[in-house]
Design a protein around this motif. Structure first.
Motif, PDB file in Angstrom:
ATOM      1  N   ARG A 107       0.851  -1.191   0.000  1.00 11.81           N
ATOM      2  CA  ARG A 107       0.000   0.000   0.000  1.00 11.81           C
ATOM      3  C   ARG A 107       0.886   1.241   0.000  1.00 11.81           C
ATOM      4  NH1 ARG A 107      -5.419   1.119   3.499  1.00 11.81           N
ATOM      5  NH2 ARG A 107      -5.465   3.394   3.367  1.00 11.81           N
ATOM      6  N   ALA A 108       0.590   2.168  -0.905  1.00 12.17           N
ATOM      7  CA  ALA A 108       1.389   3.383  -1.021  1.00 12.17           C
ATOM      8  C   ALA A 108       0.491   4.609  -0.996  1.00 12.17           C
ATOM      9  CB  ALA A 108       2.200   3.369  -2.322  1.00 12.17           C
ATOM     10  N   GLY A 109       1.032   5.701  -0.462  1.00 16.14           N
ATOM     11  CA  GLY A 109       0.325   6.965  -0.491  1.00 16.14           C
ATOM     12  C   GLY A 109       0.390   7.593  -1.876  1.00 16.14           C
ATOM     13  N   ASP A 110      -0.424   8.607  -2.078  1.00 13.38           N
ATOM     14  CA  ASP A 110      -0.553   9.240  -3.386  1.00 13.38           C
ATOM     15  C   ASP A 110       0.488  10.345  -3.566  1.00 13.38           C
ATOM     16  OD1 ASP A 110      -1.508   9.966  -5.864  1.00 13.38           O
ATOM     17  OD2 ASP A 110      -3.170  11.164  -5.075  1.00 13.38           O
ATOM     18  N   ARG A 111       1.739   9.920  -3.743  1.00 13.84           N
ATOM     19  CA  ARG A 111       2.828  10.834  -4.080  1.00 13.84           C
ATOM     20  C   ARG A 111       3.451  10.341  -5.375  1.00 13.84           C
ATOM     21  NH1 ARG A 111       7.067  12.285   0.312  1.00 13.84           N
ATOM     22  NH2 ARG A 111       8.133  10.675  -0.871  1.00 13.84           N
ATOM     23  N   ALA A 112       3.915  11.252  -6.194  1.00 14.46           N
ATOM     24  CA  ALA A 112       4.518  10.868  -7.466  1.00 14.46           C
ATOM     25  C   ALA A 112       5.587   9.803  -7.250  1.00 14.46           C
ATOM     26  CB  ALA A 112       5.128  12.083  -8.159  1.00 14.46           C
ATOM     27  N   GLY A 113       5.531   8.727  -8.033  1.00 15.21           N
ATOM     28  CA  GLY A 113       6.499   7.646  -7.929  1.00 15.21           C
ATOM     29  C   GLY A 113       6.123   6.557  -6.952  1.00 15.21           C
ATOM     30  N   LEU A 117       8.243  13.056 -11.142  1.00 15.69           N
ATOM     31  CA  LEU A 117       8.892  13.176  -9.839  1.00 15.69           C
ATOM     32  C   LEU A 117       9.508  14.562  -9.650  1.00 15.69           C
ATOM     33  CD1 LEU A 117      10.520   9.654  -9.738  1.00 15.69           C
ATOM     34  CD2 LEU A 117       8.999  10.552  -7.987  1.00 15.69           C
ATOM     35  N   TYR A 118      10.135  15.075 -10.695  1.00 14.84           N
ATOM     36  CA  TYR A 118      10.764  16.396 -10.586  1.00 14.84           C
ATOM     37  C   TYR A 118       9.703  17.484 -10.426  1.00 14.84           C
ATOM     38  CZ  TYR A 118      13.919  20.297 -11.375  1.00 14.84           C
ATOM     39  OH  TYR A 118      14.642  21.459 -11.231  1.00 14.84           O
ATOM     40  N   ALA A 119       8.593  17.339 -11.144  1.00 12.14           N
ATOM     41  CA  ALA A 119       7.503  18.315 -11.016  1.00 12.14           C
ATOM     42  C   ALA A 119       6.915  18.309  -9.609  1.00 12.14           C
ATOM     43  CB  ALA A 119       6.415  18.009 -12.043  1.00 12.14           C
ATOM     44  N   GLU A 120       6.876  17.136  -8.992  1.00 15.98           N
ATOM     45  CA  GLU A 120       6.286  17.004  -7.657  1.00 15.98           C
ATOM     46  C   GLU A 120       7.219  17.518  -6.557  1.00 15.98           C
ATOM     47  OE1 GLU A 120       3.385  14.337  -5.180  1.00 15.98           O
ATOM     48  OE2 GLU A 120       3.209  15.779  -6.789  1.00 15.98           O
ATOM     49  N   PHE A 121       8.506  17.160  -6.641  1.00 14.90           N
ATOM     50  CA  PHE A 121       9.417  17.429  -5.537  1.00 14.90           C
ATOM     51  C   PHE A 121      10.476  18.487  -5.815  1.00 14.90           C
ATOM     52  CE2 PHE A 121       8.154  12.879  -5.145  1.00 14.90           C
ATOM     53  CZ  PHE A 121       7.393  13.002  -3.994  1.00 14.90           C
ATOM     54  N   ALA A 122      10.745  18.768  -7.095  1.00 12.92           N
ATOM     55  CA  ALA A 122      11.742  19.771  -7.511  1.00 12.92           C
ATOM     56  C   ALA A 122      13.111  19.533  -6.865  1.00 12.92           C
ATOM     57  CB  ALA A 122      11.248  21.178  -7.189  1.00 12.92           C
ATOM     58  N   GLU A 123      13.476  18.251  -6.719  1.00  8.95           N
ATOM     59  CA  GLU A 123      14.787  17.903  -6.189  1.00  8.95           C
ATOM     60  C   GLU A 123      15.706  17.526  -7.341  1.00  8.95           C
ATOM     61  OE1 GLU A 123      14.472  14.978  -3.137  1.00  8.95           O
ATOM     62  OE2 GLU A 123      13.021  16.133  -1.962  1.00  8.95           O
ATOM     63  N   PRO A 124      16.960  18.000  -7.338  1.00 10.77           N
ATOM     64  CA  PRO A 124      17.860  17.810  -8.482  1.00 10.77           C
ATOM     65  C   PRO A 124      18.032  16.365  -8.930  1.00 10.77           C
ATOM     66  CG  PRO A 124      18.792  19.394  -6.948  1.00 10.77           C
ATOM     67  CD  PRO A 124      17.581  18.819  -6.273  1.00 10.77           C
ATOM     68  N   HIS A 125      18.060  15.428  -7.981  1.00 11.22           N
ATOM     69  CA  HIS A 125      18.309  14.041  -8.377  1.00 11.22           C
ATOM     70  C   HIS A 125      17.135  13.416  -9.125  1.00 11.22           C
ATOM     71  CE1 HIS A 125      16.307  13.653  -4.468  1.00 11.22           C
ATOM     72  NE2 HIS A 125      16.014  12.409  -4.768  1.00 11.22           N
ATOM     73  N   TYR A 126      15.981  14.117  -9.171  1.00 15.32           N
ATOM     74  CA  TYR A 126      14.852  13.641  -9.956  1.00 15.32           C
ATOM     75  C   TYR A 126      14.856  14.218 -11.376  1.00 15.32           C
ATOM     76  CZ  TYR A 126      12.551  11.730  -5.766  1.00 15.32           C
ATOM     77  OH  TYR A 126      12.239  11.005  -4.660  1.00 15.32           O
ATOM     78  N   ALA A 127      15.653  15.242 -11.634  1.00 14.19           N
ATOM     79  CA  ALA A 127      15.637  15.914 -12.935  1.00 14.19           C
ATOM     80  C   ALA A 127      16.081  14.960 -14.042  1.00 14.19           C
ATOM     81  CB  ALA A 127      16.549  17.135 -12.901  1.00 14.19           C
ATOM     82  N   PRO A 128      15.343  14.886 -15.149  1.00 13.91           N
ATOM     83  CA  PRO A 128      15.720  13.979 -16.245  1.00 13.91           C
ATOM     84  C   PRO A 128      17.027  14.411 -16.898  1.00 13.91           C
ATOM     85  CG  PRO A 128      13.438  14.738 -16.465  1.00 13.91           C
ATOM     86  CD  PRO A 128      14.087  15.597 -15.418  1.00 13.91           C
ATOM     87  N   PRO A 129      17.984  13.512 -17.093  1.00 12.49           N
ATOM     88  CA  PRO A 129      19.240  13.860 -17.767  1.00 12.49           C
ATOM     89  C   PRO A 129      18.982  14.239 -19.230  1.00 12.49           C
ATOM     90  CG  PRO A 129      19.407  11.744 -16.631  1.00 12.49           C
ATOM     91  CD  PRO A 129      17.968  12.108 -16.637  1.00 12.49           C
TER      92      PRO A 129
END
Length: 282
Positions: A179-185, A246-258
């Motif tokens: 069971r997972a919460g409704d967060r991107a990914g 994921l990047y749109a949701e959290f705006a963390e650099p490690h999620y940014a698409p290369p």
């Protein structure tokens, strides 16, 4: 849940339909063009034939399963479905439109589920008049082989809906559920995508070759498949869509698409399904 609908007969949709018909459910698949409908039927037939050849099921069981699936071009045929699982491309506007249409067609008691790998479920739930009956059921590719299903619960999903789909996945489809919460990914992609995009960045920088990156993770971590081969298997376009979500949701650099991942998708190098990704399959 004897009557199941699947929106989309691509790799994931056909796989979902296959596990449902093998479990005894009657399945209706929606496609948009006759040639896509034929391809969806062929995918299921080919997969079942492989299962017979491998001794995983007998011909009688395969024939019985095939008799329980039908492909249609008319969404109105879904009126009687107990459960509808959307497996359309990872495009938010497309999924929202599908849920709006399903809400008008499917009987009031029907559950509307999404196989989205990263798009927040609440956006689809809000497109309906039954948000409590909207839930995520995220399968993994290849669906007949991978044992896990993520049950994704939005802030408005009812416990009755969660119980119903969990019971179906566990006791009818014989899948393991989390069971997972409704967060991107959700759980898997929130952990997996940064690992995959880090491998792409390592390749992009010239730090190591694709072959060495994959061999290192197999030999050093015991993974059955290296990250770049995994991206080729999942699809570069699917991986990119998940990273963007994921990047749109959290705006963390490690999620940014290369950049390399984006350019390969632009070039149509989508992995095994297109014949070329980080490796050449032609």
């Amino acid at each position: 849940m004897e009557l199941v609908g699947v929106i989309g007969g691509g790799t994931m949709g056909a796989g979902i339909a296959e596990v449902c018909i093998k479990a005894g459910s009657s399945v209706l698949i929606l496609e948009t063009k006759p040639e896509y409908a034929e391809a969806a039927q062929a995918r299921i037939e080919k997969s079942l034939a492989r299962g017979v050849k491998a001794g995983k099921l007998d011909q009688e069981a395969a024939d019985a399963a095939l008799a329980r699936v039908r492909v249609t071009l008319d969404i109105d045929d879904f009126a009687d479905r107990d459960l509808v699982i959307e497996a359309a491309p990872e495009i938010e506007s497309l999924k929202v439109d599908i849920f709006q249409k399903l809400d008008k067609v499917v009987k009031p008691s029907g559950i509307l589920a999404s196989n989205t790998s990263s798009i927040p479920l609440i956006k689809m739930a809000n497109a309906t008049q039954r948000p409590g009956q909207v839930v995520g059921v995220h399968f993994f590719n290849p669906v007949p082989v991978m044992p896990l299903v993520e049950i994704v619960v939005s802030l408005v999903t009812s416990e009755e809906t969660v119980t119903a789909v969990t019971d179906y996945a566990k006791n009818t489809l014989r899948k393991k559920t989390v069971r997972a919460g409704d967060r991107a990914g959700f759980i898997v992609n929130a952990l997996l995508i940064p690992y995959l995009t880090s491998a792409v960045r390592m390749l992009e920088s010239g730090y190591a070759t694709a072959e060495d990156i994959d061999e290192a993770m197999k030999g050093g971590c015991g993974y059955p498949m290296g990250p770049l081969t995994l991206i080729d298997t999942v699809g570069l376009d699917i991986t990119l869509a998940a990273a963007e979500s994921l990047y749109a949701e959290f705006a963390e650099p490690h999620y940014a698409p290369p950049t390399l991942l984006k350019r390969k998708v632009d070039a149509g190098h989508l992995g095994k399904k297109s014949g070329k990704g980080f490796y050449d399959y032609s």
